[in-house]
Design a protein around this motif. Structure first.
Motif, PDB file in Angstrom:
ATOM      1  N   ASN A 153     -14.947 -15.336   2.493  1.00 19.38           N
ATOM      2  CA  ASN A 153     -14.440 -16.685   2.233  1.00 19.38           C
ATOM      3  C   ASN A 153     -13.673 -16.734   0.918  1.00 19.38           C
ATOM      4  O   ASN A 153     -12.644 -17.407   0.809  1.00 19.38           O
ATOM      5  N   TYR A 154     -14.177 -16.024  -0.083  1.00 14.97           N
ATOM      6  CA  TYR A 154     -13.492 -15.970  -1.376  1.00 14.97           C
ATOM      7  C   TYR A 154     -12.137 -15.288  -1.222  1.00 14.97           C
ATOM      8  O   TYR A 154     -11.099 -15.822  -1.640  1.00 14.97           O
ATOM      9  N   TYR A 155     -12.147 -14.098  -0.622  1.00 16.82           N
ATOM     10  CA  TYR A 155     -10.903 -13.334  -0.564  1.00 16.82           C
ATOM     11  C   TYR A 155      -9.869 -14.005   0.342  1.00 16.82           C
ATOM     12  O   TYR A 155      -8.675 -14.029   0.028  1.00 16.82           O
ATOM     13  N   ALA A 156     -10.320 -14.572   1.447  1.00 17.63           N
ATOM     14  CA  ALA A 156      -9.381 -15.260   2.341  1.00 17.63           C
ATOM     15  C   ALA A 156      -8.755 -16.458   1.633  1.00 17.63           C
ATOM     16  O   ALA A 156      -7.540 -16.704   1.760  1.00 17.63           O
ATOM     17  N   ASN A 157      -9.551 -17.206   0.872  1.00 16.62           N
ATOM     18  CA  ASN A 157      -8.998 -18.350   0.150  1.00 16.62           C
ATOM     19  C   ASN A 157      -8.076 -17.884  -0.967  1.00 16.62           C
ATOM     20  O   ASN A 157      -7.063 -18.533  -1.253  1.00 16.62           O
ATOM     21  N   TYR A 158      -8.420 -16.769  -1.607  1.00 19.60           N
ATOM     22  CA  TYR A 158      -7.514 -16.190  -2.613  1.00 19.60           C
ATOM     23  C   TYR A 158      -6.145 -15.905  -1.985  1.00 19.60           C
ATOM     24  O   TYR A 158      -5.102 -16.231  -2.566  1.00 19.60           O
ATOM     25  N   LEU A 159      -6.134 -15.312  -0.816  1.00 15.46           N
ATOM     26  CA  LEU A 159      -4.867 -15.009  -0.144  1.00 15.46           C
ATOM     27  C   LEU A 159      -4.117 -16.293   0.216  1.00 15.46           C
ATOM     28  O   LEU A 159      -2.894 -16.359   0.077  1.00 15.46           O
ATOM     29  N   ALA A 160      -4.852 -17.301   0.662  1.00 18.83           N
ATOM     30  CA  ALA A 160      -4.214 -18.568   1.037  1.00 18.83           C
ATOM     31  C   ALA A 160      -3.582 -19.237  -0.174  1.00 18.83           C
ATOM     32  O   ALA A 160      -2.414 -19.660  -0.134  1.00 18.83           O
ATOM     33  N   GLN A 161      -4.331 -19.326  -1.257  1.00 19.04           N
ATOM     34  CA  GLN A 161      -3.789 -19.962  -2.460  1.00 19.04           C
ATOM     35  C   GLN A 161      -2.650 -19.140  -3.043  1.00 19.04           C
ATOM     36  O   GLN A 161      -1.687 -19.695  -3.596  1.00 19.04           O
ATOM     37  N   THR A 162      -2.734 -17.815  -2.918  1.00 20.26           N
ATOM     38  CA  THR A 162      -1.638 -16.942  -3.351  1.00 20.26           C
ATOM     39  C   THR A 162      -0.386 -17.251  -2.550  1.00 20.26           C
ATOM     40  O   THR A 162       0.713 -17.344  -3.113  1.00 20.26           O
ATOM     41  N   TYR A 163      -0.533 -17.405  -1.250  1.00 22.46           N
ATOM     42  CA  TYR A 163       0.605 -17.779  -0.413  1.00 22.46           C
ATOM     43  C   TYR A 163       1.229 -19.076  -0.905  1.00 22.46           C
ATOM     44  O   TYR A 163       2.453 -19.180  -1.047  1.00 22.46           O
ATOM     45  N   TYR A 164       0.398 -20.055  -1.204  1.00 23.81           N
ATOM     46  CA  TYR A 164       0.915 -21.366  -1.615  1.00 23.81           C
ATOM     47  C   TYR A 164       1.719 -21.287  -2.920  1.00 23.81           C
ATOM     48  O   TYR A 164       2.811 -21.857  -3.010  1.00 23.81           O
ATOM     49  N   TYR A 165       1.199 -20.594  -3.933  1.00 25.85           N
ATOM     50  CA  TYR A 165       1.940 -20.612  -5.192  1.00 25.85           C
ATOM     51  C   TYR A 165       3.064 -19.587  -5.228  1.00 25.85           C
ATOM     52  O   TYR A 165       4.127 -19.830  -5.820  1.00 25.85           O
ATOM     53  N   VAL A 166       2.889 -18.451  -4.541  1.00 27.84           N
ATOM     54  CA  VAL A 166       3.942 -17.435  -4.557  1.00 27.84           C
ATOM     55  C   VAL A 166       5.156 -17.890  -3.758  1.00 27.84           C
ATOM     56  O   VAL A 166       6.277 -17.456  -4.021  1.00 27.84           O
ATOM     57  N   SER A 167       4.959 -18.783  -2.816  1.00 29.83           N
ATOM     58  CA  SER A 167       6.103 -19.297  -2.051  1.00 29.83           C
ATOM     59  C   SER A 167       7.095 -20.037  -2.941  1.00 29.83           C
ATOM     60  O   SER A 167       8.239 -20.274  -2.550  1.00 29.83           O
ATOM     61  N   HIS A 168       6.678 -20.389  -4.160  1.00 32.19           N
ATOM     62  CA  HIS A 168       7.570 -21.074  -5.098  1.00 32.19           C
ATOM     63  C   HIS A 168       8.270 -20.118  -6.062  1.00 32.19           C
ATOM     64  O   HIS A 168       9.138 -20.556  -6.825  1.00 32.19           O
ATOM     65  N   SER A 169       7.914 -18.847  -6.036  1.00 33.94           N
ATOM     66  CA  SER A 169       8.470 -17.905  -7.016  1.00 33.94           C
ATOM     67  C   SER A 169       9.995 -17.834  -6.947  1.00 33.94           C
ATOM     68  O   SER A 169      10.681 -17.983  -7.969  1.00 33.94           O
ATOM     69  N   THR A 170      10.530 -17.612  -5.771  1.00 39.56           N
ATOM     70  CA  THR A 170      11.981 -17.487  -5.655  1.00 39.56           C
ATOM     71  C   THR A 170      12.669 -18.826  -5.877  1.00 39.56           C
ATOM     72  O   THR A 170      13.796 -18.885  -6.368  1.00 39.56           O
ATOM     73  N   ARG A 171      11.979 -19.892  -5.551  1.00 36.83           N
ATOM     74  CA  ARG A 171      12.565 -21.222  -5.749  1.00 36.83           C
ATOM     75  C   ARG A 171      12.636 -21.569  -7.234  1.00 36.83           C
ATOM     76  O   ARG A 171      13.626 -22.155  -7.698  1.00 36.83           O
ATOM     77  N   LEU A 172      11.617 -21.191  -7.984  1.00 27.18           N
ATOM     78  CA  LEU A 172      11.650 -21.399  -9.427  1.00 27.18           C
ATOM     79  C   LEU A 172      12.735 -20.541 -10.077  1.00 27.18           C
ATOM     80  O   LEU A 172      13.458 -21.002 -10.968  1.00 27.18           O
ATOM     81  N   LEU A 173      12.844 -19.304  -9.627  1.00 24.33           N
ATOM     82  CA  LEU A 173      13.885 -18.425 -10.166  1.00 24.33           C
ATOM     83  C   LEU A 173      15.276 -18.960  -9.829  1.00 24.33           C
ATOM     84  O   LEU A 173      16.185 -18.924 -10.671  1.00 24.33           O
ATOM     85  N   GLY A 174      15.436 -19.440  -8.610  1.00 24.72           N
ATOM     86  CA  GLY A 174      16.727 -19.994  -8.218  1.00 24.72           C
ATOM     87  C   GLY A 174      17.080 -21.231  -9.018  1.00 24.72           C
ATOM     88  O   GLY A 174      18.232 -21.410  -9.439  1.00 24.72           O
ATOM     89  N   LEU A 175      16.093 -22.083  -9.260  1.00 25.03           N
ATOM     90  CA  LEU A 175      16.322 -23.265 -10.076  1.00 25.03           C
ATOM     91  C   LEU A 175      16.705 -22.865 -11.495  1.00 25.03           C
ATOM     92  O   LEU A 175      17.666 -23.400 -12.060  1.00 25.03           O
ATOM     93  N   GLY A 176      15.953 -21.939 -12.056  1.00 19.51           N
ATOM     94  CA  GLY A 176      16.267 -21.476 -13.403  1.00 19.51           C
ATOM     95  C   GLY A 176      17.645 -20.860 -13.495  1.00 19.51           C
ATOM     96  O   GLY A 176      18.402 -21.134 -14.434  1.00 19.51           O
ATOM     97  N   ALA A 177      18.001 -20.049 -12.503  1.00 22.10           N
ATOM     98  CA  ALA A 177      19.320 -19.396 -12.499  1.00 22.10           C
ATOM     99  C   ALA A 177      20.441 -20.420 -12.514  1.00 22.10           C
ATOM    100  O   ALA A 177      21.474 -20.233 -13.163  1.00 22.10           O
ATOM    101  N   SER A 178      20.236 -21.537 -11.811  1.00 19.38           N
ATOM    102  CA  SER A 178      21.287 -22.561 -11.714  1.00 19.38           C
ATOM    103  C   SER A 178      21.501 -23.301 -13.030  1.00 19.38           C
ATOM    104  O   SER A 178      22.537 -23.949 -13.208  1.00 19.38           O
ATOM    105  N   LEU A 179      20.532 -23.197 -13.948  1.00 21.35           N
ATOM    106  CA  LEU A 179      20.617 -23.948 -15.194  1.00 21.35           C
ATOM    107  C   LEU A 179      21.202 -23.144 -16.350  1.00 21.35           C
ATOM    108  O   LEU A 179      21.455 -23.700 -17.419  1.00 21.35           O
TER     109      LEU A 179
END
Length: 213
Positions: free
Chosen positions: A25-51
């Motif tokens: 349960n711990y590891y599966a939730n770790y993977l789920a939460q990792t999916y949620y925040y890592v999905s923003h990595s490229t979007r944050l980089l793209g936003l930063g690049a545009s500025l």
């Protein structure tokens, strides 16, 4: 900066080793939460690049290049979760996960697009220091096909962190201080996220208002 990143990552490592990584349960939730925040990595980089203006072409290009390097990594975590016979819909995005990445949008937009480097440096240093041990735990307790995300980052982030430190060389003091603050904040935020996963991985520990309706 390197000393701060190493010290804070070692602190995270020592604390996360006390967690129940063998608990599915711990590891599966770790993977789920990792999916949620890592999905923003490229979007944050793209936003930063545009500025970055034309006078900061080097930072603009590095963010774009890093976007390519991080592309699809959230899907690695999602696939690892599927290999545990779990679905992302089994796990809601935790408030601590939202707090972890949402603050980065504010920093990029209203402080300095280079502030994101603190988040990057923190996470990638943690990956190089703690990642191999975390991958070992995943393989030992849940199977090698559940540790792809950890394997990739524990291997690739050595190169990424080298590029990150090179990128911030020669920055003025005020910009370095913003990055340093984010290194500290990100280490604390990541550990807070893991602590919440640890608490919620045992049935009955969730407040009733956080349970799925």
């Amino acid at each position: 900066m390197e000393k701060l990143a190493t010290e804070s990552s070692n602190w995270v490592f020592e604390n996360l080793k006390t967690h129940d990584w063998k608990n599915p349960n711990y590891y599966a939730n770790y993977l789920a939460q990792t999916y949620y925040y890592v999905s923003h990595s490229t979007r944050l980089l793209g936003l930063g690049a545009s500025l970055f203006g034309p006078d900061e072409e080097g930072h603009h290009r590095r963010y774009l290049s890093h976007t390519g390097e991080e592309g699809g990594h959230h899907l690695l975590a999602l696939n690892d979760l599927k290999n545990m016979n779990r679905q992302i819909t089994d796990f809601e995005e935790m408030p601590e996960t939202c707090k972890f990445y949402e603050t980065q949008y504010f920093k990029v937009l209203f402080k300095d697009p280079l502030s994101l480097m603190g988040y990057i440096i923190s996470l990638e240093t943690i990956a190089t220091i703690a990642g191999p041990w975390m991958y070992q735990q995943a393989c030992e307790h849940h199977g090698e096909n559940t540790g792809t995300f950890l394997k990739v980052h524990s291997e690739e982030d050595f190169d990424h962190i080298e590029k990150a430190f090179k990128q911030i060389e020669g920055l003025p003091k005020n910009r370095l201080e913003i990055i340093e603050q984010n290194v500290k904040q990100s280490a604390l935020g990541f550990m807070n996220l893991l602590n919440s996963i640890q608490t919620q991985s045992h049935e009955g520990n969730n407040p009733s208002f956080l349970k799925a309706s």
